[in-house]
Scaffold this motif. Structure first.
Motif, mmCIF file in Angstrom:
data_model
loop_
_atom_site.group_PDB
_atom_site.id
_atom_site.type_symbol
_atom_site.label_atom_id
_atom_site.label_comp_id
_atom_site.label_asym_id
_atom_site.label_seq_id
_atom_site.Cartn_x
_atom_site.Cartn_y
_atom_site.Cartn_z
ATOM 1 N N ASN A 212 48.967 50.159 69.672
ATOM 2 C CA ASN A 212 50.045 49.077 69.930
ATOM 3 C C ASN A 212 51.181 49.881 70.820
ATOM 4 O O ASN A 212 51.860 49.153 71.659
ATOM 5 C CB ASN A 212 50.601 48.692 68.500
ATOM 6 C CG ASN A 212 49.497 47.775 67.864
ATOM 7 O OD1 ASN A 212 48.624 47.109 68.395
ATOM 8 N ND2 ASN A 212 49.564 47.579 66.552
ATOM 9 N N ALA A 213 51.579 51.109 70.420
ATOM 10 C CA ALA A 213 52.565 51.811 71.167
ATOM 11 C C ALA A 213 52.341 51.910 72.532
ATOM 12 O O ALA A 213 53.369 51.901 73.558
ATOM 13 C CB ALA A 213 52.708 53.164 70.721
ATOM 14 N N ARG A 214 51.015 51.899 72.982
ATOM 15 C CA ARG A 214 50.798 51.945 74.420
ATOM 16 C C ARG A 214 50.400 50.599 74.883
ATOM 17 O O ARG A 214 50.248 50.336 76.157
ATOM 18 C CB ARG A 214 49.546 52.552 74.592
ATOM 19 C CG ARG A 214 49.579 54.220 74.126
ATOM 20 C CD ARG A 214 48.222 54.930 74.433
ATOM 21 N NE ARG A 214 48.280 56.099 73.774
ATOM 22 C CZ ARG A 214 47.626 57.176 74.699
ATOM 23 N NH1 ARG A 214 46.838 56.910 75.712
ATOM 24 N NH2 ARG A 214 47.655 58.363 74.494
ATOM 25 N N ASN A 215 50.730 49.487 74.305
ATOM 26 C CA ASN A 215 50.413 48.306 74.705
ATOM 27 C C ASN A 215 49.012 47.888 75.071
ATOM 28 O O ASN A 215 48.664 46.988 76.114
ATOM 29 C CB ASN A 215 51.299 47.626 75.541
ATOM 30 C CG ASN A 215 52.692 47.529 75.249
ATOM 31 O OD1 ASN A 215 52.965 47.157 73.995
ATOM 32 N ND2 ASN A 215 53.650 48.171 76.025
ATOM 33 N N TRP A 216 47.805 48.544 74.456
ATOM 34 C CA TRP A 216 46.492 48.580 74.930
ATOM 35 C C TRP A 216 45.916 47.422 73.757
ATOM 36 O O TRP A 216 46.439 47.518 72.776
ATOM 37 C CB TRP A 216 45.816 49.801 74.478
ATOM 38 C CG TRP A 216 46.333 50.894 75.658
ATOM 39 C CD1 TRP A 216 47.044 50.667 76.667
ATOM 40 C CD2 TRP A 216 45.582 52.181 75.860
ATOM 41 N NE1 TRP A 216 47.148 52.020 77.658
ATOM 42 C CE2 TRP A 216 46.155 52.735 76.905
ATOM 43 C CE3 TRP A 216 44.801 52.972 75.106
ATOM 44 C CZ2 TRP A 216 45.826 53.975 77.586
ATOM 45 C CZ3 TRP A 216 44.477 54.136 75.460
ATOM 46 C CH2 TRP A 216 44.910 54.698 76.641
ATOM 47 N N PRO A 217 44.902 46.800 74.496
ATOM 48 C CA PRO A 217 44.192 45.997 73.572
ATOM 49 C C PRO A 217 43.363 46.750 72.463
ATOM 50 O O PRO A 217 43.021 47.933 72.827
ATOM 51 C CB PRO A 217 43.267 45.341 74.638
ATOM 52 C CG PRO A 217 43.589 45.649 75.880
ATOM 53 C CD PRO A 217 44.448 46.814 75.683
ATOM 54 N N VAL A 218 42.992 46.132 71.381
ATOM 55 C CA VAL A 218 42.319 46.738 70.253
ATOM 56 C C VAL A 218 40.936 46.501 70.424
ATOM 57 O O VAL A 218 40.565 45.431 69.936
ATOM 58 C CB VAL A 218 42.799 46.276 68.746
ATOM 59 C CG1 VAL A 218 42.201 47.017 67.799
ATOM 60 C CG2 VAL A 218 44.434 46.474 68.480
ATOM 61 N N ASP A 219 40.322 47.319 71.578
ATOM 62 C CA ASP A 219 38.861 46.830 71.769
ATOM 63 C C ASP A 219 38.119 48.330 71.913
ATOM 64 O O ASP A 219 38.641 49.442 71.835
ATOM 65 C CB ASP A 219 38.726 46.035 72.937
ATOM 66 C CG ASP A 219 39.392 46.554 74.333
ATOM 67 O OD1 ASP A 219 39.571 47.817 74.337
ATOM 68 O OD2 ASP A 219 39.819 45.853 75.175
ATOM 69 N N THR A 220 36.777 48.024 72.094
ATOM 70 C CA THR A 220 35.875 49.482 72.292
ATOM 71 C C THR A 220 36.377 50.165 73.288
ATOM 72 O O THR A 220 36.449 51.533 73.116
ATOM 73 C CB THR A 220 34.318 48.831 72.425
ATOM 74 O OG1 THR A 220 34.047 48.065 71.220
ATOM 75 C CG2 THR A 220 33.589 50.019 72.381
ATOM 76 N N VAL A 221 36.534 49.464 74.412
ATOM 77 C CA VAL A 221 37.219 50.525 75.779
ATOM 78 C C VAL A 221 38.162 51.240 75.334
ATOM 79 O O VAL A 221 38.072 52.542 75.789
ATOM 80 C CB VAL A 221 37.347 49.559 77.098
ATOM 81 C CG1 VAL A 221 37.855 50.298 78.028
ATOM 82 C CG2 VAL A 221 35.964 48.788 77.067
ATOM 83 N N HIS A 222 39.292 50.612 74.885
ATOM 84 C CA HIS A 222 40.584 51.213 74.580
ATOM 85 C C HIS A 222 40.654 52.389 73.460
ATOM 86 O O HIS A 222 41.010 53.294 73.634
ATOM 87 C CB HIS A 222 41.891 50.352 74.561
ATOM 88 C CG HIS A 222 42.125 49.639 76.051
ATOM 89 N ND1 HIS A 222 41.223 48.659 76.454
ATOM 90 C CD2 HIS A 222 42.761 50.019 77.002
ATOM 91 C CE1 HIS A 222 41.776 48.150 77.652
ATOM 92 N NE2 HIS A 222 42.671 49.159 78.090
ATOM 93 N N ILE A 223 39.673 52.014 72.631
ATOM 94 C CA ILE A 223 39.614 52.964 71.442
ATOM 95 C C ILE A 223 38.807 54.196 71.659
ATOM 96 O O ILE A 223 39.267 55.328 71.503
ATOM 97 C CB ILE A 223 38.723 52.309 70.075
ATOM 98 C CG1 ILE A 223 39.786 51.235 69.399
ATOM 99 C CG2 ILE A 223 38.510 53.284 69.019
ATOM 100 C CD1 ILE A 223 39.068 50.567 68.438
#
Length: 242
Positions: A212-223
Motif C-alpha cells: 500500500n505504501a508503494r501504491n502497488w496492486p496486491v497481486d502475485t507479480v508485486h508480492i
C-alpha cells in the motif's frame, strides 16, 4: 447448465492461532473479510460463498459472511468434503473452486486463469503447475461430479474427506487433470503467504502495508517483486516483518 462457485472454507478453530481468520489485517478488516472483498467479483465465477462448521464458535463467521453479503453454509468440522457437496447442492454448482481462509492474498487473476483453463481443457481438476507461484496464491478447480464419486467411494478415508482434493492429487492417473503454467518470475514455491502463526499474521500485515505504501496492486507479480527487493531471491514472508 454449468455453474461455477468459489468456496472459502473457514473455521475459527486453529491449534497455533485460534480465531485467526477474524484477526485484523488492515485497520479493522479481518483476514476473512479482506479475502471476501478481494474475491467477490472474479470473471468466470458465478458466486462466492463461505463454508464453515456447525460448531457454535463459528457463529461469528456466519455473521461476517452475512455482513459481506455472502451466503454461508454449515456442515461437519472434519468432513470438509461433505461441506463442499452441501454447497454444491444448495448453489447448483457443477464446478467448485476451493479457497482456504488462511491465505488473505489469494490472487483473483490466478483463480480466473485456472477457471478458464479448466473449462478450455475439459478438465476434472485444475491447479497451477508444481513449483509455480508462492504457497497461498494457488487455486484448485474441481468438478462437483468428481467430488461426489469420491464421497460415495467406500475406499475414501477420513483424511481424504478432511482435505477434499487429496484423493485426486494422490491418484493423478485416475482423473483428467490440467496444470496451469505461469511466468518464470512467479516460480516462487519457497514463499509461503498463508497465515498459521502469530508471526505469519504480523508478516502478512507488513506485506500489505508495504504494498500500500508503494501504491502497488496486491497481486502475485508485486508480492514476488517485493520479496526480491526486500530480502533477495530467498526471501520469506516472515522476513519482511523482521
Amino acid at each position: 447448465m454449468t455453474r461455477t462457485v468459489a468456496v472459502i472454507q473457514a473455521r475459527t478453530g486453529s491449534n497455533r492461532l485460534p480465531g485467526k481468520v477474524l484477526e485484523p489485517i488492515e485497520g479493522a478488516t479481518s483476514l476473512l473479510a479482506y479475502q471476501c472483498r478481494r474475491l467477490r467479483h472474479i470473471p468466470g465465477i458465478d458466486e462466492l460463498v463461505i463454508a464453515t462448521t456447525e460448531n457454535p464458535d463459528d457463529d461469528a463467521l456466519v455473521a461476517l459472511g452475512e455482513a459481506e453479503g455472502l451466503r454461508v453454509f454449515r456442515g461437519s468440522e472434519h468432513d470438509v468434503l461433505s461441506r463442499f457437496l452441501t454447497v454444491a447442492d444448495a448453489t447448483l454448482a457443477t464446478t467448485l473452486v476451493r479457497i482456504t481462509s488462511d491465505s488473505p492474498f489469494r490472487d483473483p487473476a490466478v483463480i480466473e486463469a485456472c477457471v478458464a483453463a479448466h473449462r478450455a481443457h475439459g478438465a476434472e481438476y485444475t491447479r497451477p503447475a508444481d513449483g509455480h507461484l508462492p504457497k497461498g496464491l494457488r487455486a484448485e478447480v474441481v468438478e462437483t461430479a468428481v467430488l461426489r464419486q469420491i464421497a460415495d467411494d467406500p475406499a475414501t478415508t477420513d483424511r481424504d474427506r478432511e482435505h477434499v482434493t487429496l484423493r485426486i492429487r494422490e491418484n493423478r492417473e485416475a482423473y483428467r487433470i490440467h496444470t496451469v503454467t505461469f511466468p518464470e518470475n512467479l516460480h516462487r514455491p519457497e514463499i509461503d503467504l498463508s497465515v498459521d502463526t502469530p508471526a505469519d499474521l504480523a508478516s502478512a500485515r507488513a506485506v500489505l502495508a508495504e504494498l500500500n505504501a508503494r501504491n502497488w496492486p496486491v497481486d502475485t507479480v508485486h508480492i514476488c517483486r517485493l520479496m526480491d527487493e526486500k530480502r533477495g531471491p530467498n526471501a520469506s514472508l516472515e522476513s519482511l516483518a523482521s
